[in-house]
Design a protein around this motif. Structure first.
Motif, PDB file in Angstrom:
ATOM      1  N   MET A  78       0.816  -1.195   0.000  1.00 48.03           N
ATOM      2  CA  MET A  78       0.000   0.000   0.000  1.00 48.03           C
ATOM      3  C   MET A  78       0.859   1.258   0.000  1.00 48.03           C
ATOM      4  N   ILE A  79       2.026   1.173   0.606  1.00 50.53           N
ATOM      5  CA  ILE A  79       2.916   2.339   0.605  1.00 50.53           C
ATOM      6  C   ILE A  79       3.330   2.684  -0.820  1.00 50.53           C
ATOM      7  N   HIS A  80       3.627   1.668  -1.623  1.00 50.13           N
ATOM      8  CA  HIS A  80       3.970   1.907  -3.030  1.00 50.13           C
ATOM      9  C   HIS A  80       2.809   2.581  -3.757  1.00 50.13           C
ATOM     10  N   LEU A  81       1.595   2.134  -3.486  1.00 47.92           N
ATOM     11  CA  LEU A  81       0.428   2.702  -4.168  1.00 47.92           C
ATOM     12  C   LEU A  81       0.199   4.154  -3.758  1.00 47.92           C
ATOM     13  N   ARG A  82       0.282   4.421  -2.482  1.00 45.60           N
ATOM     14  CA  ARG A  82       0.083   5.804  -2.024  1.00 45.60           C
ATOM     15  C   ARG A  82       1.181   6.736  -2.555  1.00 45.60           C
ATOM     16  N   ALA A  83       2.407   6.236  -2.581  1.00 41.32           N
ATOM     17  CA  ALA A  83       3.508   7.043  -3.114  1.00 41.32           C
ATOM     18  C   ALA A  83       3.340   7.266  -4.614  1.00 41.32           C
ATOM     19  N   ALA A  84       2.816   6.280  -5.327  1.00 42.83           N
ATOM     20  CA  ALA A  84       2.586   6.432  -6.769  1.00 42.83           C
ATOM     21  C   ALA A  84       1.557   7.526  -7.028  1.00 42.83           C
ATOM     22  N   VAL A  85       0.503   7.557  -6.237  1.00 43.75           N
ATOM     23  CA  VAL A  85      -0.514   8.600  -6.380  1.00 43.75           C
ATOM     24  C   VAL A  85       0.102   9.973  -6.093  1.00 43.75           C
ATOM     25  N   ALA A  86       0.910  10.054  -5.046  1.00 40.43           N
ATOM     26  CA  ALA A  86       1.570  11.336  -4.723  1.00 40.43           C
ATOM     27  C   ALA A  86       2.486  11.774  -5.866  1.00 40.43           C
ATOM     28  N   ALA A 133       2.182  11.013  -9.028  1.00 36.55           N
ATOM     29  CA  ALA A 133       1.337  11.420 -10.158  1.00 36.55           C
ATOM     30  C   ALA A 133       0.770  12.818  -9.944  1.00 36.55           C
ATOM     31  N   ARG A 134       0.415  13.123  -8.719  1.00 36.63           N
ATOM     32  CA  ARG A 134      -0.139  14.457  -8.444  1.00 36.63           C
ATOM     33  C   ARG A 134       0.920  15.546  -8.597  1.00 36.63           C
ATOM     34  N   HIS A 135       2.188  15.123  -8.568  1.00 35.07           N
ATOM     35  CA  HIS A 135       3.287  16.043  -8.854  1.00 35.07           C
ATOM     36  C   HIS A 135       3.775  15.892 -10.296  1.00 35.07           C
ATOM     37  N   GLN A 136       2.985  15.182 -11.107  1.00 38.67           N
ATOM     38  CA  GLN A 136       3.261  14.972 -12.535  1.00 38.67           C
ATOM     39  C   GLN A 136       4.586  14.248 -12.786  1.00 38.67           C
ATOM     40  N   ASP A 137       4.969  13.377 -11.884  1.00 34.49           N
ATOM     41  CA  ASP A 137       6.201  12.591 -12.011  1.00 34.49           C
ATOM     42  C   ASP A 137       5.849  11.181 -12.500  1.00 34.49           C
ATOM     43  N   ARG A 138       5.629  11.058 -13.807  1.00 28.38           N
ATOM     44  CA  ARG A 138       5.200   9.803 -14.410  1.00 28.38           C
ATOM     45  C   ARG A 138       6.201   8.667 -14.173  1.00 28.38           C
ATOM     46  N   PRO A 139       7.515   8.864 -14.375  1.00 29.40           N
ATOM     47  CA  PRO A 139       8.442   7.738 -14.183  1.00 29.40           C
ATOM     48  C   PRO A 139       8.415   7.159 -12.766  1.00 29.40           C
ATOM     49  N   THR A 140       8.380   8.025 -11.772  1.00 31.40           N
ATOM     50  CA  THR A 140       8.337   7.540 -10.392  1.00 31.40           C
ATOM     51  C   THR A 140       7.022   6.818 -10.126  1.00 31.40           C
ATOM     52  N   ALA A 141       5.910   7.400 -10.573  1.00 30.14           N
ATOM     53  CA  ALA A 141       4.603   6.775 -10.368  1.00 30.14           C
ATOM     54  C   ALA A 141       4.560   5.401 -11.024  1.00 30.14           C
ATOM     55  N   LYS A 142       5.052   5.304 -12.238  1.00 26.75           N
ATOM     56  CA  LYS A 142       5.044   4.019 -12.950  1.00 26.75           C
ATOM     57  C   LYS A 142       5.916   2.988 -12.231  1.00 26.75           C
ATOM     58  N   GLY A 143       7.089   3.389 -11.798  1.00 26.46           N
ATOM     59  CA  GLY A 143       7.976   2.467 -11.088  1.00 26.46           C
ATOM     60  C   GLY A 143       7.358   1.944  -9.804  1.00 26.46           C
ATOM     61  N   LEU A 144       6.722   2.823  -9.052  1.00 22.68           N
ATOM     62  CA  LEU A 144       6.074   2.416  -7.805  1.00 22.68           C
ATOM     63  C   LEU A 144       4.890   1.488  -8.063  1.00 22.68           C
TER      64      LEU A 144
END
Length: 156
Positions: free
Chosen positions: A1-9, A11-22
């Motif tokens: 769940m931590i990975h999922l919450r961090a991915a959403v965060a 994405a909200r900062h428009q950081d697609r590579p980090t969101a995708k990796g998480l």
């Protein structure tokens, strides 16, 4: 769940590579788990990863992806997750001009959890868009949209 919450965060900062990796890391873990479970009230599993992926794509303005992949049975998911998904999916449908379908999703979400729907800024935004797409006329579906918008404090 931590990975999922961090991915959403991310994405909200428009950081697609980090969101995708998480999301990819969370998907690996969910695949290892093999099914949707609710250990420690997390609702973690393959479906929840997919729902978060759709939410991330919406935040990253990939609306067509959300519309194409968003029709998911969420009835077995924890209430908060199923309602959040229906809100996201309704938003994407609204943005593509599919107002009737968007309103149907919002009504279903509201029946499931009125408090989550009526206090959600994304719902208010979607309802305002639906009103713009279909001005209020006596007895039509748009009148139902307006009544829901009043309940959700999207209009005065």
């Amino acid at each position: 769940m931590i990975h999922l919450r961090a991915a959403v965060a991310a994405a909200r900062h428009q950081d697609r590579p980090t969101a995708k990796g998480l999301l990819d890391q969370a998907e690996e873990l969910a695949d290892d788990l093999g099914s949707d479970e609710n250990y420690w009230q997390t609702g973690f599993g393959p479906t929840n990863v997919l729902l978060h992926r759709l939410s991330v794509e919406l935040d990253l303005d990939n609306v067509s992806y959300v519309v194409e992949h968003g029709q998911i049975n969420v009835d077995h998911m924890p209430q908060e997750r199923s309602v959040s998904h229906r809100i996201d999916y309704a938003r994407a449908l609204s943005l593509t001009g599919r107002g009737d379908e968007a309103f149907t999703e919002l009504r279903t979400a509201e029946r499931t959890s009125p408090q989550l729907v009526r206090n959600n800024p994304r719902v208010r935004e979607t309802l305002r868009d639906l009103i713009k797409q279909s001005p209020v006329t006596g007895g039509s579906r748009s009148s139902e949209v307006f009544v829901m918008a009043q309940r959700c404090r999207a209009v005065q």
